[in-house]
Motif scaffolding. Sequence first.
Motif, PDB file in Angstrom:
ATOM      1  N   MET A   1       0.846  -1.191   0.000  1.00 42.91           N
ATOM      2  CA  MET A   1       0.000   0.000   0.000  1.00 42.91           C
ATOM      3  C   MET A   1       0.886   1.247   0.000  1.00 42.91           C
ATOM      4  O   MET A   1       1.868   1.307   0.736  1.00 42.91           O
ATOM      5  N   ASN A   2       0.524   2.201  -0.823  1.00 42.95           N
ATOM      6  CA  ASN A   2       1.309   3.437  -0.892  1.00 42.95           C
ATOM      7  C   ASN A   2       1.221   4.194   0.424  1.00 42.95           C
ATOM      8  O   ASN A   2       0.157   4.232   1.064  1.00 42.95           O
ATOM      9  N   PRO A   3       2.317   4.836   0.840  1.00 42.74           N
ATOM     10  CA  PRO A   3       2.272   5.598   2.093  1.00 42.74           C
ATOM     11  C   PRO A   3       1.433   6.860   1.953  1.00 42.74           C
ATOM     12  O   PRO A   3       1.230   7.381   0.850  1.00 42.74           O
ATOM     13  N   THR A   4       0.928   7.333   3.085  1.00 39.09           N
ATOM     14  CA  THR A   4       0.260   8.634   3.139  1.00 39.09           C
ATOM     15  C   THR A   4       1.329   9.714   3.173  1.00 39.09           C
ATOM     16  O   THR A   4       2.181   9.727   4.065  1.00 39.09           O
ATOM     17  N   ARG A   5       1.285  10.606   2.185  1.00 43.47           N
ATOM     18  CA  ARG A   5       2.323  11.625   2.055  1.00 43.47           C
ATOM     19  C   ARG A   5       1.892  12.912   2.751  1.00 43.47           C
ATOM     20  O   ARG A   5       0.892  13.538   2.380  1.00 43.47           O
ATOM     21  N   PHE A   6       2.666  13.316   3.751  1.00 46.18           N
ATOM     22  CA  PHE A   6       2.411  14.552   4.496  1.00 46.18           C
ATOM     23  C   PHE A   6       3.402  15.624   4.053  1.00 46.18           C
ATOM     24  O   PHE A   6       4.588  15.352   3.865  1.00 46.18           O
ATOM     25  N   ALA A  34       6.517   7.461  11.787  1.00 43.44           N
ATOM     26  CA  ALA A  34       6.173   7.481  10.363  1.00 43.44           C
ATOM     27  C   ALA A  34       6.141   6.064   9.759  1.00 43.44           C
ATOM     28  O   ALA A  34       5.177   5.701   9.072  1.00 43.44           O
ATOM     29  N   GLU A  35       7.149   5.275  10.018  1.00 42.74           N
ATOM     30  CA  GLU A  35       7.210   3.943   9.400  1.00 42.74           C
ATOM     31  C   GLU A  35       6.082   3.046   9.905  1.00 42.74           C
ATOM     32  O   GLU A  35       5.435   2.336   9.121  1.00 42.74           O
ATOM     33  N   GLU A  36       5.816   3.106  11.189  1.00 43.84           N
ATOM     34  CA  GLU A  36       4.760   2.279  11.782  1.00 43.84           C
ATOM     35  C   GLU A  36       3.393   2.576  11.159  1.00 43.84           C
ATOM     36  O   GLU A  36       2.585   1.672  10.941  1.00 43.84           O
ATOM     37  N   ARG A  37       3.141   3.853  10.846  1.00 43.54           N
ATOM     38  CA  ARG A  37       1.835   4.239  10.303  1.00 43.54           C
ATOM     39  C   ARG A  37       1.825   4.316   8.781  1.00 43.54           C
ATOM     40  O   ARG A  37       0.822   4.703   8.193  1.00 43.54           O
ATOM     41  N   ASN A  38       2.946   4.015   8.163  1.00 42.40           N
ATOM     42  CA  ASN A  38       3.074   4.109   6.706  1.00 42.40           C
ATOM     43  C   ASN A  38       2.857   5.542   6.224  1.00 42.40           C
ATOM     44  O   ASN A  38       2.103   5.803   5.286  1.00 42.40           O
ATOM     45  N   PHE A  39       3.535   6.474   6.897  1.00 40.23           N
ATOM     46  CA  PHE A  39       3.512   7.894   6.551  1.00 40.23           C
ATOM     47  C   PHE A  39       4.889   8.295   6.017  1.00 40.23           C
ATOM     48  O   PHE A  39       5.919   7.716   6.391  1.00 40.23           O
ATOM     49  N   THR A  40       4.917   9.308   5.171  1.00 43.29           N
ATOM     50  CA  THR A  40       6.164  10.003   4.843  1.00 43.29           C
ATOM     51  C   THR A  40       5.954  11.492   5.099  1.00 43.29           C
ATOM     52  O   THR A  40       4.829  11.999   4.986  1.00 43.29           O
ATOM     53  N   PHE A  41       7.035  12.184   5.448  1.00 39.35           N
ATOM     54  CA  PHE A  41       6.952  13.603   5.780  1.00 39.35           C
ATOM     55  C   PHE A  41       8.009  14.393   5.015  1.00 39.35           C
ATOM     56  O   PHE A  41       9.197  14.078   5.082  1.00 39.35           O
ATOM     57  N   LYS A 110       6.139  18.101  19.081  1.00 38.57           N
ATOM     58  CA  LYS A 110       5.712  16.934  19.878  1.00 38.57           C
ATOM     59  C   LYS A 110       4.229  16.621  19.687  1.00 38.57           C
ATOM     60  O   LYS A 110       3.791  15.506  19.993  1.00 38.57           O
ATOM     61  N   TYR A 111       3.447  17.589  19.168  1.00 36.87           N
ATOM     62  CA  TYR A 111       2.020  17.339  18.948  1.00 36.87           C
ATOM     63  C   TYR A 111       1.733  16.736  17.575  1.00 36.87           C
ATOM     64  O   TYR A 111       0.569  16.432  17.269  1.00 36.87           O
ATOM     65  N   LEU A 112       2.744  16.558  16.745  1.00 34.10           N
ATOM     66  CA  LEU A 112       2.512  16.008  15.407  1.00 34.10           C
ATOM     67  C   LEU A 112       1.970  14.582  15.467  1.00 34.10           C
ATOM     68  O   LEU A 112       1.179  14.175  14.612  1.00 34.10           O
ATOM     69  N   ASP A 113       2.365  13.827  16.460  1.00 32.43           N
ATOM     70  CA  ASP A 113       1.859  12.467  16.634  1.00 32.43           C
ATOM     71  C   ASP A 113       0.332  12.490  16.780  1.00 32.43           C
ATOM     72  O   ASP A 113      -0.392  11.809  16.048  1.00 32.43           O
TER      73      ASP A 113
END
Length: 239
Positions: A1-6, A34-41, A110-113
């Motif tokens: 699955m493609n990551p969610t791109r932020f 990021a890796e755990e949730r399949n996100f990129t930033f 710290k609130y980005l999570d």
Amino acid sequence: MNPTRFLVTIATYNEIENLPQLIAEIFRETDRFAEERNFTFDILVVDDNSPDGTGEWCDAHQEEFPRLKCLHRSGKNGLGTAVIAAMQYAIENGYDRMINMDADFSHHPKYLDALTAKMEDVVVGSRYTRGGGIVGWPFVRHVMSRCINGFGRTLLGLRVHDISGSYRNYRVSTLEKLDFSRFQSRGYSFFEEVLWRLKLVGATMAEVPIIFEDRVLGTSKISLKESVTAVKTLLMLRR
């Protein structure tokens, strides 16, 4: 699955005292989950030709931070126009989500999570929901902010508690529904206007609590004039 791109966007003018540490902290914080949730930033700095070298610092450190990008503008054209430029960049470059935050650590990374744990069309980092708050403001600024938020929420029918804060996570496909040429706000009142326009296109909204801490380094750009402009803009939108 493609990551969610932020895309994390930061509008700057003379923020060289804050930006280097902030960029490093954003990447440190997002790398935790990021890796755990399949996100990129990625990070986009929108710099209004800062005479202190903020934009030049970004260009010089893109090898150190390959996910850092900088959009250079010719001069100070208003915070609202800078955020619109960031939104258009996110749309044009195929990002899924865009997080806007201030450059001075008043919006702590710290609130980005928590801010990325919800996926409504708009997730607001809120000073005025349960668990939120403000540190370091004089009494007059507290009153001014509370009044504008209460007035604006009632006038525009917005249900979120913090309509003037800019620490937000937007769904980019929802931003695509907006006609940016119709925006009236150039300054801080943009953040009330964009919520109202998103409401008109049926956007879902949520809040997560943050503690807003007033800047330590650099100079604040907000003023009484900006507050008066915000009230005028709210009245205009209501009409």
